[in-house]
Every structure is written in C-alpha cells, then in structure tokens.
Scaffold this active site. Sequence first.
Site, short mmCIF file in Angstrom:
data_model
loop_
_atom_site.label_atom_id
_atom_site.label_comp_id
_atom_site.label_asym_id
_atom_site.label_seq_id
_atom_site.Cartn_x
_atom_site.Cartn_y
_atom_site.Cartn_z
N ASP A 59 0.86 -1.19 0.00
CA ASP A 59 0.00 0.00 0.00
C ASP A 59 0.89 1.23 0.00
O ASP A 59 2.11 1.12 0.19
CB ASP A 59 -1.00 -0.01 1.16
N TYR A 61 3.01 4.75 0.67
CA TYR A 61 3.71 5.35 1.82
C TYR A 61 2.72 6.19 2.61
O TYR A 61 1.83 6.83 2.04
CB TYR A 61 4.85 6.25 1.33
N PHE A 72 6.44 2.19 -4.37
CA PHE A 72 7.84 2.40 -4.00
C PHE A 72 8.39 3.77 -4.41
O PHE A 72 9.47 4.17 -3.97
CB PHE A 72 8.75 1.29 -4.55
N HIS A 181 10.71 -8.85 0.67
CA HIS A 181 10.43 -7.41 0.57
C HIS A 181 11.71 -6.62 0.82
O HIS A 181 12.55 -7.03 1.62
CB HIS A 181 9.35 -7.03 1.59
#
Length: 216
Positions: A59, A61, A72, A181
């Site tokens: 989801d 930031y 990202f 991740h």
Amino acid sequence: MNFNEIIKGQFEEAYFKKLSLFLKEAYDSKIIYPPKEQIFNAFSYFDYNELKVILIGQDPYHQPHQAHGLCFSVNPGIDFPPSLQNIFKELSDDLGCIPPRSGSLIPWATQGVLLLNTILTVEANQPLSHQDQGWEIFTDRILSLCNKHPEPCVFILWGKNAQSKASLITDPKHLILMAPHPSPLSVYRGFYGSKPFSKTNAFLLKNGRKEINWCL
C-alpha cells in the site's frame, strides 16, 4: 481492452461503489495518501499495449508528500524511505547504476513498467488501514488483465503480500520473479543479490522486447 477501460468498467460494480463511499468519507475526514487525483497515477504513463513489467507493492507510503500513486516511488525532493534506499542499493549492485538523486520512479513507468500497489490508498501513519475495503478486488482484476497480455511480461513480486498474487499469473509465457520485501526487516533474507533488474532485461531481450533502462 486497456487500463482506462477496465478502470471505468469497475466504477459501476457494487464493490467499487462501496469502496467509493468509504474513500469519500475518508478523504473528507482524515489525511489520506496519495492525493485523490493521484490514486490511479500508475496507469497514466503508458498504454496497455506497451506493458512489459508489473512491479507489485503493498500500500502507499503513509508519511507526508511521499506517495503519488506509484508503488515504491516518492515525489522528487523527498527523502528516500528505507525500502526505496534498499531497492536502489540492489539496482546499483545489479546493474552498476549510479545512485539517483530523485526517488521518483516515473522514468520506469514511462517505459512500460506498471508500479502497482495492491491497495491504492492509506490513512496517514496507519499502514494497511485501507485493507479489505475493495482495493484488492480491483487490483486482482488489473493483474488478471496483465496476465492476458499478448506479449511476454515480467511480474516482480517482493514480499508475502505481493507473492500471494502469483496465483493470478497463469500464462506460462510470463516470467515471475519473487524475492523478500526490500524493507530493512527482510532485505538480508534474499532481496539483496536477487538481481531482478538484470533478470528482467535478459528475459525481455530473449523474447524480442526492448529492455528497460533502469538507471535513473
């Protein structure tokens, strides 16, 4: 069918009407990221026919001025979040790219890279706060559309949330790249050294498609 057609087609679905009501109340009463007009930003830089790579995030930031609709990625001039710092380190180790000055990944998006979070909005300081409100249905349908792409594409799945979407990628002509991740909690468990950028380009070239210029 292109992305704009499928997005518009979802607006009349019952799940999306419910999601829209939730979002209206959320944006009216709380601080929500990204800005409302940037929710679907990931789809605005290229046509579906040009799709080459699908990079899946979780989801947006949840700190001020960071999220702008591409997973990202952060707005120019914003400090890099830890996950993005780690992505850039792997990019440098993999391809020798000079560390970028901007955290904006728009140059990737303009080359046919879909930077898609599985959940497209978030409340300030509350990660996963918009989970199970309908976004997952929407992004699953987008991924199913990507799976039907006539050309071989690369799906990059970082972390368990993204990897749970692997079952939607059923066409064997596509390449799935999975790794932990890039967050500080898991980056040393196999993200570093996974070489996603060089592997992606090698696959694209092998299949007669133009490689991505990942250096920013």
